[in-house]
Design an enzyme around this catalytic site. Structure first.
Site, PDB file in Angstrom:
ATOM      1  N   HIS A  79      -1.887  59.143  39.284  1.00 17.29           N
ATOM      2  CA  HIS A  79      -0.539  58.702  38.921  1.00 17.29           C
ATOM      3  C   HIS A  79      -0.602  57.671  37.792  1.00 17.29           C
ATOM      4  O   HIS A  79       0.226  57.683  36.886  1.00 17.29           O
ATOM      5  CB  HIS A  79       0.183  58.130  40.143  1.00 17.29           C
ATOM      6  CG  HIS A  79       0.469  59.149  41.206  1.00 17.29           C
ATOM      7  ND1 HIS A  79       1.069  60.365  40.934  1.00 17.29           N
ATOM      8  CD2 HIS A  79       0.221  59.157  42.550  1.00 17.29           C
ATOM      9  CE1 HIS A  79       1.183  61.060  42.060  1.00 17.29           C
ATOM     10  NE2 HIS A  79       0.665  60.356  43.056  1.00 17.29           N
ATOM     11  N   ASP A 137       3.594  67.606  36.750  1.00 19.61           N
ATOM     12  CA  ASP A 137       2.903  67.901  38.012  1.00 19.61           C
ATOM     13  C   ASP A 137       1.386  67.949  37.792  1.00 19.61           C
ATOM     14  O   ASP A 137       0.920  68.307  36.711  1.00 19.61           O
ATOM     15  CB  ASP A 137       3.405  69.246  38.568  1.00 19.61           C
ATOM     16  CG  ASP A 137       3.090  69.403  40.049  1.00 19.61           C
ATOM     17  OD1 ASP A 137       2.713  68.405  40.703  1.00 19.61           O
ATOM     18  OD2 ASP A 137       3.209  70.533  40.556  1.00 19.61           O
ATOM     19  N   LEU A 181      15.721  58.670  20.489  1.00 23.13           N
ATOM     20  CA  LEU A 181      15.574  59.525  21.672  1.00 23.13           C
ATOM     21  C   LEU A 181      16.315  58.956  22.888  1.00 23.13           C
ATOM     22  O   LEU A 181      16.310  57.751  23.110  1.00 23.13           O
ATOM     23  CB  LEU A 181      14.067  59.600  21.985  1.00 23.13           C
ATOM     24  CG  LEU A 181      13.641  60.318  23.252  1.00 23.13           C
ATOM     25  CD1 LEU A 181      13.829  61.823  23.100  1.00 23.13           C
ATOM     26  CD2 LEU A 181      12.170  60.009  23.565  1.00 23.13           C
TER      27      LEU A 181
END
Ligand code: IPE
Ligand code: IPE
Ligand code: MG
Length: 253
Positions: free
Chosen positions: A39, A22, A133
């Site tokens: 962004h 955020d 991962l």
């Protein structure tokens, strides 16, 4: 000697880290730039954090990219985010694959464009066999949506006679959530200063350690993540037991 032996209070490394990324909009606004700029900077932070988690041998990293409520944003921001999502997948899938990273998506993907949906499916298929991962991207995801779709699946099985009512247990519900084959998050991080869950993994966060930081997502780097992991490792997870039970190792967690 392992960390555990050095200090019995010290937790092991988190297997699963879940992050609410955020603060992109505010990061851009502070620079008198449009939110889109934030962004784009956020994607760079994603790259850094994914690389670091792979290096640190974290098993699962879940990133909240777009919530089921984010459709409420102005149309131009939503379409900018969709474009960025597609462009990022186009450039990153091969890199993830080369790094042995498995890509997964959770959320209701039916609302996305055909091209985005097929890129998502392609990314998952291409990286399916990778075992470093697991990178989980939560897109059009909501914790309430996850519980609803689990209920629908369970009710379907009951309606066709495949499942008796007594079969409904916590384990059964967990098996029908979108995270079914993943360990529950050990560490939840929210950047950007807000201290809330915003409809993220409502069921899965039941015993997750929470870490909130005012750092805006584009500024969140390896050191910031390391600080969160250090905080995590200094905590004693009790899961309802007493601290003494944990210290005496008289219970298995
Ligand atoms: C998070 O940053 C990214 C998404 C929700 C897609 P925000 O866009 O929410 O940034 P702030 O909270 O407005 O600063
Ligand atoms: C949560 O952030 C969702 C994502 C980061 C994708 P928001 O910025 O949408 O959350 P609220 O609206 O401030 O709670
Ligand atoms: Mg926000």
């Amino acid at each position: 000697m392992s960390d555990d032996e050095l200090n019995p209070l010290m937790a092991t490394n988190p297997r699963h880290i879940a992050i609410i990324m955020d603060g992109n909009g505010r990061w851009a606004q502070k620079r008198f730039m449009p939110r889109a700029f934030g962004h784009q900077a956020g994607v760079k932070a994603v790259r850094k954090i994914v690389e670091y988690c792979a290096l640190q041998k974290v098993e699962v990293l879940t990133l909240f990219a777009f919530s089921s409520e984010n459709w409420r944003r102005p149309e131009d921001e939503v379409s900018m985010l969709m474009g960025l999502f597609l462009a990022t997948l186009q450039t990153e899938i091969n890199k993830l694959d080369r790094n042995n990273i498995r890509l997964r998506f959770i959320g209701d993907r039916s609302a996305f464009s055909e091209s985005l949906q097929s890129k998502m499916a392609e990314g998952e298929a291409q990286t399916q066999g990778n075992d470093a991962l697991t990178l989980v991207i939560a897109a059009n995801y909501g914790g309430r949506w996850d519980m609803c779709q689990a209920c629908q699946q369970i009710l379907d099985k009951m309606a066709t006679g495949g499942l008796p009512q007594q079969a409904i247990t916590e384990e059964l519900i967990a098996q029908h959530l979108s995270t079914t084959d993943l360990p529950e998050p050990d560490l939840y991080i929210r950047t950007g200063g807000e201290q809330r869950v915003s409809n993220f993994m409502l069921w899965q966060l039941a015993y997750t350690e929470m870490y909130f930081t005012p750092t805006l997502w584009p500024d969140f780097d390896e050191q910031s993540l390391e600080a969160a992991i250090v905080s995590f490792k200094s905590r004693q997870r009790r899961f309802g037991h007493t601290g003494e039970q944990i210290l005496n190792k008289s219970v298995t967690l």
